[in-house]
Write a protein that holds these residues in place. Sequence first.
Motif, PDB file in Angstrom:
ATOM      1  N   ALA A   1       0.854  -1.200   0.000  1.00 48.38           N
ATOM      2  CA  ALA A   1       0.000   0.000   0.000  1.00 48.38           C
ATOM      3  C   ALA A   1       0.888   1.247   0.000  1.00 48.38           C
ATOM      4  CB  ALA A   1      -0.914   0.002   1.217  1.00 48.38           C
ATOM      5  N   ARG A   2       1.989   1.199   0.746  1.00 48.42           N
ATOM      6  CA  ARG A   2       2.914   2.350   0.752  1.00 48.42           C
ATOM      7  C   ARG A   2       3.554   2.533  -0.612  1.00 48.42           C
ATOM      8  NH1 ARG A   2       4.768  -0.242   5.722  1.00 48.42           N
ATOM      9  NH2 ARG A   2       3.393   0.556   7.339  1.00 48.42           N
ATOM     10  N   ARG A   3       3.863   1.420  -1.267  1.00 48.01           N
ATOM     11  CA  ARG A   3       4.473   1.533  -2.600  1.00 48.01           C
ATOM     12  C   ARG A   3       3.499   2.147  -3.587  1.00 48.01           C
ATOM     13  NH1 ARG A   3       7.358  -4.145  -3.844  1.00 48.01           N
ATOM     14  NH2 ARG A   3       8.102  -3.039  -5.687  1.00 48.01           N
TER      15      ARG A   3
ATOM     16  N   GLU B   1       5.741   6.852   8.652  1.00 43.04           N
ATOM     17  CA  GLU B   1       6.424   5.761   7.957  1.00 43.04           C
ATOM     18  C   GLU B   1       6.604   6.100   6.476  1.00 43.04           C
ATOM     19  OE1 GLU B   1       7.995   3.313   9.345  1.00 43.04           O
ATOM     20  OE2 GLU B   1       8.656   2.748   7.343  1.00 43.04           O
ATOM     21  N   LEU B   2       5.622   6.786   5.877  1.00 43.23           N
ATOM     22  CA  LEU B   2       5.782   7.200   4.479  1.00 43.23           C
ATOM     23  C   LEU B   2       6.846   8.279   4.351  1.00 43.23           C
ATOM     24  CD1 LEU B   2       2.403   6.235   4.343  1.00 43.23           C
ATOM     25  CD2 LEU B   2       3.361   6.362   2.048  1.00 43.23           C
ATOM     26  N   GLU B   3       6.913   9.148   5.367  1.00 43.99           N
ATOM     27  CA  GLU B   3       7.980  10.159   5.393  1.00 43.99           C
ATOM     28  C   GLU B   3       9.342   9.457   5.442  1.00 43.99           C
ATOM     29  OE1 GLU B   3       7.712  13.080   8.599  1.00 43.99           O
ATOM     30  OE2 GLU B   3       9.894  13.200   8.672  1.00 43.99           O
ATOM     31  N   ALA B   4       9.462   8.446   6.327  1.00 41.48           N
ATOM     32  CA  ALA B   4      10.731   7.728   6.482  1.00 41.48           C
ATOM     33  C   ALA B   4      11.135   7.048   5.173  1.00 41.48           C
ATOM     34  CB  ALA B   4      10.623   6.706   7.603  1.00 41.48           C
TER      35      ALA B   4
ATOM     36  N   ALA C   1       3.062  11.395   2.101  1.00 38.43           N
ATOM     37  CA  ALA C   1       3.223  11.885   3.472  1.00 38.43           C
ATOM     38  C   ALA C   1       2.640  13.294   3.599  1.00 38.43           C
ATOM     39  CB  ALA C   1       4.693  11.873   3.865  1.00 38.43           C
ATOM     40  N   HIS C   2       2.863  14.117   2.579  1.00 43.45           N
ATOM     41  CA  HIS C   2       2.328  15.480   2.567  1.00 43.45           C
ATOM     42  C   HIS C   2       0.801  15.442   2.691  1.00 43.45           C
ATOM     43  CE1 HIS C   2       1.237  19.441   0.867  1.00 43.45           C
ATOM     44  NE2 HIS C   2       2.409  19.826   1.362  1.00 43.45           N
TER      45      HIS C   2
ATOM     46  N   GLY D   1       6.012  20.315   7.924  1.00 43.42           N
ATOM     47  CA  GLY D   1       7.249  21.086   7.750  1.00 43.42           C
ATOM     48  C   GLY D   1       8.382  20.226   7.207  1.00 43.42           C
ATOM     49  N   ASN D   2       8.498  19.009   7.735  1.00 43.24           N
ATOM     50  CA  ASN D   2       9.553  18.103   7.272  1.00 43.24           C
ATOM     51  C   ASN D   2       9.424  17.804   5.786  1.00 43.24           C
ATOM     52  OD1 ASN D   2      10.752  17.988   9.731  1.00 43.24           O
ATOM     53  ND2 ASN D   2      10.059  15.922  10.245  1.00 43.24           N
ATOM     54  N   ILE D   3       8.163  17.576   5.342  1.00 43.28           N
ATOM     55  CA  ILE D   3       7.976  17.263   3.924  1.00 43.28           C
ATOM     56  C   ILE D   3       8.307  18.482   3.068  1.00 43.28           C
ATOM     57  CG2 ILE D   3       6.372  16.396   2.185  1.00 43.28           C
ATOM     58  CD1 ILE D   3       7.049  14.483   4.600  1.00 43.28           C
TER      59      ILE D   3
END
Lengths: 120, 310
Positions: free
Chosen positions: B89-91, B197-200, B207-208, B229-231
Amino acid sequence: MNRNGLRRLLILWIALTLSIGGMAPTLAVAGVVGTGEVLADRQAEQDRQQIAQLVERDEVRDALTHYGVDPGEAEDRVAALSDEEAAELAERIEQQPAGAGVSIGATTILLLVIIWLLVR
Amino acid sequence: MGGIAVLLGCATPPLESPELVQAEDAAYPRSMELDDTPFFPDDTYYCGPAALATVLVASGVGTSAERLIDQVYLPERQGSLQNELLGAARRADRVPYPLPETLEAILEEIAAGHPVLVLQNLGLEALPRWHYAVVVGYDLEEATVTLRSGEQREESLSLRRFERTWQRGEHWAVVIPPPGETPASADADSWLNAVAELEAQERWQAAHDGYRAAIKRWPDRAEAWLGLGNIEYHTERYEQASQAFARAIENDENLAAAHHNRAWALLAQDRIRDALEAAERSELIAPEHPRYGRTVAAIQAAAEERTTAE
């Protein structure tokens, strides 16, 4: 070498240099703190953990290839797991339920054969 | 001895469904059917790819069961692992969210328009037959659920029977909401962890969207702003990044990471003095994290280099 291999080497290198502690901090090495790290508040232990996680991911990748997954694809599949998910699989991939179809599985057939052999 | 063994064998945990059928004041309707949910029939061992494709397509991903086989199927095991469905799903740039282990959470999600991927054990505890299916509807008057399962587009099961098979499947249930939405039953922490986890994995767009959805629902959560902010930082939108970090600080002025990351965003905008100030604040709040101190030193070094260059 592929992208994952390179990243792995880089992480190892950073983890090692940070743990040695002799390196002067440079802008290239540092960067923002990930949201996941903040949520789990695990920054202090992170460097050490990263090395352990690399080993776990290797184990999962090997297990996937053992179960018939193409090695290159196995690499991508492991990369999509979270650390916790990878650790869980590294520990007990044999016992994990593998959801299959609704058709009768090999175990059921075997069991029926055994029962038939016993009662005939 | 034999009696005890039989008793132990029969002792099954209580069911939640009778109560749900009785409850009159629930926040969700008495029945719901997500008719538009696609269907990927399967008559072999590919129920994992088929069920995953069903929820992914429902969340707007252009994929199919066949295309997912390579990503989740284990040939020698003739099945798919739960964790690998989450990974796939993340892919597909989606945020998989495991539900709390209650039947009510499944009903809430259906009512919110999210079909639910579940693991059932259709066999016995001792001789399991694992199976993935997708819950797409329920009817509390009839006490039934509707599933996309195997070769059946609309499998109707009694709520009771479904709950038993799901209970034996370790209560595993997952939703994959479309971008910009949060699961109806989600709590802020679990959702933020799922997005992190998507950010990682450097899946910035997913992730945004995930952090944006979190902000919409929990605007006071500092970590949601920190995530956004990280994204922005990683996609080199430094001004937006420092603004998001500032919002995080507004909601929690003691969130050291927000000050620290804001320092990097300011540095990227060449605002070295402001950056140094922000970094020093993070070190002041959390002196136990050596990383903040190292950032202060690094920015100081950059500032000095700048002065000597001038």
